[in-house]
Design a protein around this motif. Structure first.
Motif, mmCIF file in Angstrom:
data_model
loop_
_atom_site.group_PDB
_atom_site.id
_atom_site.type_symbol
_atom_site.label_atom_id
_atom_site.label_comp_id
_atom_site.label_asym_id
_atom_site.label_seq_id
_atom_site.Cartn_x
_atom_site.Cartn_y
_atom_site.Cartn_z
ATOM 1 N N GLY A 50 -18.477 -19.597 -28.028
ATOM 2 C CA GLY A 50 -18.893 -18.255 -27.637
ATOM 3 C C GLY A 50 -19.254 -17.475 -28.886
ATOM 4 N N ILE A 51 -20.198 -16.565 -28.744
ATOM 5 C CA ILE A 51 -20.566 -15.692 -29.858
ATOM 6 C C ILE A 51 -20.275 -14.257 -29.446
ATOM 7 C CG2 ILE A 51 -23.022 -15.556 -29.197
ATOM 8 C CD1 ILE A 51 -23.571 -15.622 -32.298
ATOM 9 N N TYR A 52 -19.627 -13.531 -30.338
ATOM 10 C CA TYR A 52 -19.137 -12.188 -30.046
ATOM 11 C C TYR A 52 -19.757 -11.175 -30.994
ATOM 12 C CZ TYR A 52 -15.512 -14.741 -27.531
ATOM 13 O OH TYR A 52 -14.841 -15.571 -26.668
ATOM 14 N N LEU A 53 -20.066 -10.022 -30.441
ATOM 15 C CA LEU A 53 -20.471 -8.862 -31.236
ATOM 16 C C LEU A 53 -19.562 -7.722 -30.820
ATOM 17 C CD1 LEU A 53 -24.381 -8.820 -31.282
ATOM 18 C CD2 LEU A 53 -22.837 -9.283 -33.163
ATOM 19 N N ASP A 54 -18.920 -7.113 -31.785
ATOM 20 C CA ASP A 54 -17.994 -6.011 -31.497
ATOM 21 C C ASP A 54 -16.996 -6.371 -30.401
ATOM 22 O OD1 ASP A 54 -19.343 -4.423 -33.405
ATOM 23 O OD2 ASP A 54 -20.822 -3.827 -31.895
ATOM 24 N N GLN A 55 -16.417 -7.550 -30.507
ATOM 25 C CA GLN A 55 -15.388 -8.057 -29.593
ATOM 26 C C GLN A 55 -15.917 -8.355 -28.193
ATOM 27 O OE1 GLN A 55 -13.641 -8.774 -31.792
ATOM 28 N NE2 GLN A 55 -11.919 -7.477 -32.256
ATOM 29 N N GLU A 56 -17.222 -8.210 -27.956
ATOM 30 C CA GLU A 56 -17.779 -8.518 -26.641
ATOM 31 C C GLU A 56 -18.484 -9.871 -26.680
ATOM 32 O OE1 GLU A 56 -20.878 -6.778 -23.315
ATOM 33 O OE2 GLU A 56 -20.024 -5.402 -24.770
ATOM 34 N N LEU A 57 -18.194 -10.710 -25.690
ATOM 35 C CA LEU A 57 -18.844 -12.006 -25.583
ATOM 36 C C LEU A 57 -20.312 -11.787 -25.234
ATOM 37 C CD1 LEU A 57 -18.582 -15.094 -25.617
ATOM 38 C CD2 LEU A 57 -17.935 -14.963 -23.190
ATOM 39 N N ALA A 58 -21.199 -12.211 -26.127
ATOM 40 C CA ALA A 58 -22.629 -11.954 -25.965
ATOM 41 C C ALA A 58 -23.428 -13.205 -25.628
ATOM 42 C CB ALA A 58 -23.176 -11.328 -27.247
ATOM 43 N N GLY A 59 -22.846 -14.389 -25.833
ATOM 44 C CA GLY A 59 -23.580 -15.613 -25.561
ATOM 45 C C GLY A 59 -22.698 -16.833 -25.716
ATOM 46 N N CYS A 60 -23.287 -17.987 -25.417
ATOM 47 C CA CYS A 60 -22.542 -19.236 -25.510
ATOM 48 C C CYS A 60 -23.499 -20.388 -25.781
ATOM 49 C CB CYS A 60 -21.765 -19.501 -24.221
ATOM 50 S SG CYS A 60 -22.808 -19.672 -22.750
ATOM 51 N N GLY A 61 -22.925 -21.512 -26.131
ATOM 52 C CA GLY A 61 -23.693 -22.730 -26.337
ATOM 53 C C GLY A 61 -22.738 -23.894 -26.492
ATOM 54 N N ALA A 62 -23.243 -25.083 -26.220
ATOM 55 C CA ALA A 62 -22.407 -26.280 -26.286
ATOM 56 C C ALA A 62 -23.186 -27.411 -26.930
ATOM 57 C CB ALA A 62 -21.958 -26.695 -24.893
ATOM 58 N N VAL A 63 -22.436 -28.388 -27.419
ATOM 59 C CA VAL A 63 -23.034 -29.645 -27.867
ATOM 60 C C VAL A 63 -22.162 -30.771 -27.348
ATOM 61 C CG1 VAL A 63 -21.904 -29.696 -30.144
ATOM 62 C CG2 VAL A 63 -24.072 -30.894 -29.789
ATOM 63 N N LYS A 64 -22.844 -31.782 -26.801
ATOM 64 C CA LYS A 64 -22.184 -32.936 -26.206
ATOM 65 C C LYS A 64 -22.549 -34.160 -27.048
ATOM 66 C CE LYS A 64 -23.898 -34.391 -22.272
ATOM 67 N NZ LYS A 64 -24.198 -34.697 -20.858
ATOM 68 N N ILE A 65 -21.551 -34.799 -27.633
ATOM 69 C CA ILE A 65 -21.807 -35.992 -28.448
ATOM 70 C C ILE A 65 -21.994 -37.180 -27.518
ATOM 71 C CG2 ILE A 65 -20.869 -37.541 -30.199
ATOM 72 C CD1 ILE A 65 -19.518 -35.060 -31.440
ATOM 73 N N MET A 66 -23.130 -37.841 -27.703
ATOM 74 C CA MET A 66 -23.534 -38.935 -26.819
ATOM 75 C C MET A 66 -23.670 -40.242 -27.591
ATOM 76 S SD MET A 66 -23.809 -37.422 -23.900
ATOM 77 C CE MET A 66 -24.703 -38.642 -22.943
ATOM 78 N N GLN A 67 -23.500 -41.344 -26.879
ATOM 79 C CA GLN A 67 -23.631 -42.689 -27.457
ATOM 80 C C GLN A 67 -24.462 -43.572 -26.530
ATOM 81 O OE1 GLN A 67 -22.239 -43.688 -30.393
ATOM 82 N NE2 GLN A 67 -20.940 -41.946 -30.822
ATOM 83 N N ASP A 68 -25.415 -43.014 -25.778
ATOM 84 C CA ASP A 68 -26.135 -43.845 -24.816
ATOM 85 C C ASP A 68 -27.294 -44.619 -25.444
ATOM 86 O OD1 ASP A 68 -27.842 -41.626 -24.983
ATOM 87 O OD2 ASP A 68 -27.362 -40.912 -22.981
ATOM 88 N N ASP A 69 -28.390 -43.954 -25.797
ATOM 89 C CA ASP A 69 -29.489 -44.696 -26.413
ATOM 90 C C ASP A 69 -29.497 -44.543 -27.931
ATOM 91 O OD1 ASP A 69 -30.534 -42.168 -26.786
ATOM 92 O OD2 ASP A 69 -32.315 -42.472 -25.588
ATOM 93 N N ASP A 70 -28.508 -43.873 -28.455
ATOM 94 C CA ASP A 70 -28.331 -43.634 -29.888
ATOM 95 C C ASP A 70 -27.099 -42.757 -30.019
ATOM 96 O OD1 ASP A 70 -28.929 -43.740 -32.585
ATOM 97 O OD2 ASP A 70 -30.930 -42.893 -32.386
ATOM 98 N N CYS A 71 -26.661 -42.507 -31.233
ATOM 99 C CA CYS A 71 -25.585 -41.538 -31.450
ATOM 100 C C CYS A 71 -26.247 -40.197 -31.765
ATOM 101 C CB CYS A 71 -24.685 -41.977 -32.599
ATOM 102 S SG CYS A 71 -23.378 -40.777 -32.947
ATOM 103 N N TYR A 72 -26.010 -39.201 -30.915
ATOM 104 C CA TYR A 72 -26.621 -37.893 -31.102
ATOM 105 C C TYR A 72 -25.770 -36.830 -30.416
ATOM 106 C CZ TYR A 72 -28.367 -38.619 -26.322
ATOM 107 O OH TYR A 72 -28.456 -38.861 -24.983
ATOM 108 N N GLY A 73 -26.067 -35.605 -30.750
ATOM 109 C CA GLY A 73 -25.458 -34.484 -30.057
ATOM 110 C C GLY A 73 -26.515 -33.794 -29.224
ATOM 111 N N GLU A 74 -26.205 -33.587 -27.956
ATOM 112 C CA GLU A 74 -27.149 -32.889 -27.093
ATOM 113 C C GLU A 74 -26.734 -31.432 -26.947
ATOM 114 O OE1 GLU A 74 -29.227 -32.892 -22.695
ATOM 115 O OE2 GLU A 74 -27.719 -34.422 -23.125
#
Length: 151
Positions: A50-74
């Motif tokens: 989560g990303i916060y500005l002035d203690q308020e949650l303003a956004g989010c994002g995720a990364v998922k580490i994968m090992q299917d057709d290569d090693c990568y983060g989605e």
């Protein structure tokens, strides 16, 4: 600006993810939306921030580490509230997610986004992402754009 781990099952995260779902549903049909569920975001191979500005949650994002057709983060679920857009929060989240991948010795970041999100496409291009074919379990979709970046 403060970025920290966020519980995807928390009320604050649920509110952001619901807004993200509504935004994406307004742009694309269900078969072209590939969003991780809040429960999927709790898996051990996922970092949800989560990303916060002035203690308020303003956004989010995720990364998922994968090992299917290569090693990568989605990159998944990158979303910033309308009232906070244009302030560099998405860029900050992307940099934090990429830093996590580097710490985990994951050499590649990938993402899927849509053709009706020019601001997102411009951000990814500016951050060095290159266009590519579908990866993992994705199929070719005229509404999807696939990108990757060597870290």
């Amino acid at each position: 600006m403060q970025i920290k781990v966020l519980d995807p099952l928390s009320a604050a995260a649920a509110e952001l993810l619901t807004l993200s779902d509504s935004y994406m549903a307004a742009l694309y049909p269900a078969e072209s939306n590939h969003m991780e569920s809040p429960v999927a975001l709790t898996l051990p191979n996922v970092l949800f921030l989560g990303i916060y500005l002035d203690q308020e949650l303003a956004g989010c994002g995720a990364v998922k580490i994968m090992q299917d057709d290569d090693c990568y983060g989605e990159i998944k679920r990158l979303y910033v509230l309308d009232s906070y857009r244009g302030r560099g929060l998405s860029k900050g989240l992307m940099q934090a997610l990429e830093a996590h991948l580097k710490e985990q010795q994951v050499p590649l970041a990938r993402l899927e986004t849509g053709i009706f999100q020019p601001e997102a496409l411009a951000l990814y291009e500016k951050l060095g992402y290159q266009y590519r074919a579908p990866f993992g379990t994705y199929q070719l979709d005229p509404l999807s754009v696939f990108m990757e970046k060597l870290l």
